[in-house]
Design a protein around this motif. Structure first.
Motif, PDB file in Angstrom:
ATOM      1  N   ALA A   1      66.751  22.758  26.074  1.00 22.08           N
ATOM      2  CA  ALA A   1      65.517  21.954  26.245  1.00 22.08           C
ATOM      3  C   ALA A   1      64.734  22.748  26.986  1.00 22.08           C
ATOM      4  O   ALA A   1      64.938  22.605  28.417  1.00 22.08           O
ATOM      5  CB  ALA A   1      65.812  20.536  26.523  1.00 22.08           C
ATOM      6  N   PHE A   2      63.582  23.456  26.812  1.00 20.04           N
ATOM      7  CA  PHE A   2      62.766  24.122  27.684  1.00 20.04           C
ATOM      8  C   PHE A   2      61.415  23.451  28.000  1.00 20.04           C
ATOM      9  O   PHE A   2      60.774  23.328  26.963  1.00 20.04           O
ATOM     10  CB  PHE A   2      62.306  25.509  27.396  1.00 20.04           C
ATOM     11  N   ASP A   3      61.369  22.627  28.824  1.00 20.64           N
ATOM     12  CA  ASP A   3      60.141  22.030  29.417  1.00 20.64           C
ATOM     13  C   ASP A   3      60.053  20.823  28.111  1.00 20.64           C
ATOM     14  O   ASP A   3      58.914  20.539  27.795  1.00 20.64           O
ATOM     15  CB  ASP A   3      59.211  22.846  29.526  1.00 20.64           C
ATOM     16  N   ALA A   4      61.026  20.226  27.636  1.00 21.71           N
ATOM     17  CA  ALA A   4      61.041  19.373  26.566  1.00 21.71           C
ATOM     18  C   ALA A   4      61.466  17.996  26.592  1.00 21.71           C
ATOM     19  O   ALA A   4      61.605  17.152  25.452  1.00 21.71           O
ATOM     20  CB  ALA A   4      61.503  20.123  25.402  1.00 21.71           C
TER      21      ALA A   4
ATOM     22  N   VAL B   1      61.877  18.109  13.123  1.00 19.01           N
ATOM     23  CA  VAL B   1      62.746  17.049  13.323  1.00 19.01           C
ATOM     24  C   VAL B   1      62.174  16.516  14.343  1.00 19.01           C
ATOM     25  O   VAL B   1      61.975  17.171  15.400  1.00 19.01           O
ATOM     26  CB  VAL B   1      64.357  17.744  13.303  1.00 19.01           C
ATOM     27  N   ASP B   2      62.490  15.255  14.532  1.00 19.91           N
ATOM     28  CA  ASP B   2      62.335  14.276  15.597  1.00 19.91           C
ATOM     29  C   ASP B   2      63.499  14.392  16.266  1.00 19.91           C
ATOM     30  O   ASP B   2      64.733  13.853  15.699  1.00 19.91           O
ATOM     31  CB  ASP B   2      61.996  12.800  15.063  1.00 19.91           C
ATOM     32  N   VAL B   3      63.783  14.598  17.410  1.00 18.83           N
ATOM     33  CA  VAL B   3      65.162  14.777  18.030  1.00 18.83           C
ATOM     34  C   VAL B   3      65.457  13.554  18.810  1.00 18.83           C
ATOM     35  O   VAL B   3      66.570  13.837  19.512  1.00 18.83           O
ATOM     36  CB  VAL B   3      64.874  16.008  19.373  1.00 18.83           C
TER      37      VAL B   3
ATOM     38  N   ILE C   1      58.638  18.233  16.345  1.00 16.04           N
ATOM     39  CA  ILE C   1      57.906  17.464  15.608  1.00 16.04           C
ATOM     40  C   ILE C   1      56.724  18.125  15.020  1.00 16.04           C
ATOM     41  O   ILE C   1      56.252  17.521  14.234  1.00 16.04           O
ATOM     42  CB  ILE C   1      57.655  15.991  16.289  1.00 16.04           C
ATOM     43  N   ALA C   2      56.219  19.291  15.786  1.00 19.38           N
ATOM     44  CA  ALA C   2      55.060  19.900  15.525  1.00 19.38           C
ATOM     45  C   ALA C   2      54.925  20.804  14.241  1.00 19.38           C
ATOM     46  O   ALA C   2      55.945  21.714  14.376  1.00 19.38           O
ATOM     47  CB  ALA C   2      54.360  20.294  16.911  1.00 19.38           C
ATOM     48  N   GLU C   3      54.445  20.324  13.502  1.00 16.96           N
ATOM     49  CA  GLU C   3      54.593  21.565  12.053  1.00 16.96           C
ATOM     50  C   GLU C   3      53.869  22.790  12.400  1.00 16.96           C
ATOM     51  O   GLU C   3      54.426  23.787  12.052  1.00 16.96           O
ATOM     52  CB  GLU C   3      53.562  20.675  10.940  1.00 16.96           C
TER      53      GLU C   3
HETATM   54  C1  LIG Z   1      56.001  20.916  26.620  1.00 19.14           C
HETATM   55  S1  LIG Z   1      56.446  21.423  24.811  1.00 19.14           S
HETATM   56  C2  LIG Z   1      57.747  22.780  25.180  1.00 19.14           C
HETATM   57  C3  LIG Z   1      57.616  23.889  24.112  1.00 19.14           C
HETATM   58  C4  LIG Z   1      58.780  24.808  24.022  1.00 19.14           C
HETATM   59  N1  LIG Z   1      59.979  24.243  24.505  1.00 19.14           N
HETATM   60  C5  LIG Z   1      58.217  25.806  24.914  1.00 19.14           C
HETATM   61  O1  LIG Z   1      59.011  26.002  26.143  1.00 19.14           O
HETATM   62  O2  LIG Z   1      57.278  26.478  24.720  1.00 19.14           O
HETATM   63  C6  LIG Z   1      57.430  20.123  24.441  1.00 19.14           C
HETATM   64  C7  LIG Z   1      57.515  19.986  22.705  1.00 19.14           C
HETATM   65  O3  LIG Z   1      58.368  18.992  22.624  1.00 19.14           O
HETATM   66  C8  LIG Z   1      57.952  18.687  21.131  1.00 19.14           C
HETATM   67  N2  LIG Z   1      58.430  17.073  20.960  1.00 19.14           N
HETATM   68  C9  LIG Z   1      58.099  16.035  21.728  1.00 19.14           C
HETATM   69  N3  LIG Z   1      58.657  14.990  21.039  1.00 19.14           N
HETATM   70  C10 LIG Z   1      59.497  15.444  20.227  1.00 19.14           C
HETATM   71  C11 LIG Z   1      60.487  14.816  19.452  1.00 19.14           C
HETATM   72  N4  LIG Z   1      60.821  13.545  19.420  1.00 19.14           N
HETATM   73  N5  LIG Z   1      61.147  15.468  18.784  1.00 19.14           N
HETATM   74  C12 LIG Z   1      61.061  16.969  18.648  1.00 19.14           C
HETATM   75  N6  LIG Z   1      59.975  17.408  19.280  1.00 19.14           N
HETATM   76  C13 LIG Z   1      59.486  16.940  20.214  1.00 19.14           C
HETATM   77  C14 LIG Z   1      56.655  18.601  21.376  1.00 19.14           C
HETATM   78  O4  LIG Z   1      55.961  18.879  20.085  1.00 19.14           O
HETATM   79  C15 LIG Z   1      56.533  20.008  21.923  1.00 19.14           C
HETATM   80  O5  LIG Z   1      56.420  21.363  21.273  1.00 19.14           O
END
Ligand SMILES: C[S@@+](CC[C@H](N)C(=O)[O-])C[C@H]1O[C@@H](n2cnc3c(N)ncnc32)[C@H](O)[C@@H]1O
Length: 349
Positions: free
Chosen positions: A241-244, A225-227, A200-202
């Motif tokens: 999904a890395f830490d996400a 994209v909002d996942v 989601i982060a531009e």
């Molecule tokens: C902790 S960061 C991890 C980023 C990346 N995977 C890494 O390892 O560096 C979590 C990421 O999930 C994204 N995120 C959170 N909610 C989201 C959503 N609903 N849709 C897409 N991305 C999302 C955030 O913007 C952020 O970049």
């Protein structure tokens, strides 16, 4: 009341507060290059300041804290300070072992304390946007090193058959891809596969695209994209999904969405933090206080800010397994990773 225990706890508090101060000083060392500059060998305060074009008085005070805390050693005869190579291994360089970027992240979270404190009374949270763009940079600084060193062999390489499938050519999606370095590294390594990153982060997606271009990759693309609600078509043979997942507004929907978007026989790979969902099983885990704290200062409030579930970083293996099951994944195994604080959930239909 036992006065010895009071004294002992006083000592513990002193260490805690000293650690907090040193974390700030480590960030300064990281930002202005003091650690990197110290690799050239022992230096007096003047020599180190000259080496880096810094003000000697500031460098001297910083080195005072570094030497008395044992991060540097000091030789009174030559008045030179040195960073032992064993310490330099964890504070310098481009390897995943370099832990200095972590200091910037912790300090950045600290800048949100007034808002966080208010949340204890008012509820709600702190939106992701309030942490950017510093958060984007901090995540990149930490994870780029990890991906460069460990992604291909330490994460992908330990999943049965995955390297072969990537070599042959599959479609891969990374959800919450941040600055996209994971996908770019894999795209370079496996040219027959195609890689897509959603976030989601531009600002993060702009950086991901710029890096793919710089690396001359034609098989890596990135979209804002909002996942939470991925279409089930097209499908992917690998979703990562890395830490996400734990900081999502609706992690349950994201997992269901990932399950729907996975092709038959495909793999969902979720890298998370290796904890139990039961606090009593985390008490002896040396990583636990830090990650409960990171959760409180970032991962939980970003979710609560948008009316989310606020799962938190320490949601733990039992909850993760339950939620993966509820999302429709029939087969889940948990693997260790080269980083002791992370584990990897490997899920299939
Ligand atoms: C902790 S960061 C991890 C980023 C990346 N995977 C890494 O390892 O560096 C979590 C990421 O999930 C994204 N995120 C959170 N909610 C989201 C959503 N609903 N849709 C897409 N991305 C999302 C955030 O913007 C952020 O970049």
């Amino acid at each position: 009341m036992n006065p010895d225990v009071v004294k002992q706890f006083g000592g513990k508090l002193l260490n805690i507060y000293t650690g907090a101060v040193l974390t700030k000083l480590i960030e300064i060392g990281f930002q202005v290059g003091l650690f990197e500059g110290s690799r050239a060998g022992p230096a007096t305060t003047d020599e180190l300041a000259d080496r880096l074009g810094l003000k000697e008085r500031y460098v001297r005070e910083w080195l005072g804290a570094m030497a008395t805390s044992g991060i540097y050693s000091y030789d009174p005869a030559s008045k030179r300070y040195s960073l032992p190579q064993e310490h330099a291994a964890l504070l310098t360089g481009n390897s995943a072992q370099n832990l200095s970027p972590m200091s910037r992240m912790i300090n950045h979270f600290g800048t949100h304390l007034p808002k966080l404190t208010a949340c204890f009374r008012q509820g709600g949270g702190i939106p992701y946007s309030a942490y950017r763009p510093v958060f984007t940079q901090c995540m990149d600084d930490m994870w780029r090193r990890i991906f460069d060193q460990l992604l291909v062999s330490g994460f992908i390489g330990v999943v049965d058959g995955l390297t072969d499938r990537l070599r042959q050519g599959i479609r891969v999606l990374d959800i919450g891809c941040g600055t996209g370095h994971a996908m770019n590294v894999l795209a370079r390594e496996y040219p027959k596969s195609t890689f897509l990153g959603y976030d989601i982060a531009e600002d993060a997606i702009a950086r991901a695209r710029a890096e793919a271009k710089e690396m001359g990759l034609t098989n890596a693309t990135f979209e804002v994209v909002d996942v939470t609600d991925l279409p089930g078509d097209p499908t992917f043979q690998l979703i990562t999904a890395f830490d996400a997942i734990h900081d999502q507004k609706a992690p349950d929907s994201v997992l269901r969405s990932a399950q729907r978007a996975l092709a038959p026989g495909g793999t969902f790979l979720m890298i998370e933090f290796k904890f139990s969902s039961r606090i009593e099983e985390n008490v002896a885990n040396p990583f636990a206080p830090m990650y409960y704290g990171i959760s409180l200062m970032h991962c939980m409030p970003v979710s609560l800010a948008v009316g989310g579930q606020g799962l938190g970083t320490v949601w733990g293996e039992q909850t993760a397994r339950r939620m993966l099951g509820e999302a429709g994944f029939g087969n889940v195994s948990v693997l260790d990773t080269p980083r002791p604080q992370n584990c990897m959930f490997v899920a299939t239909h």
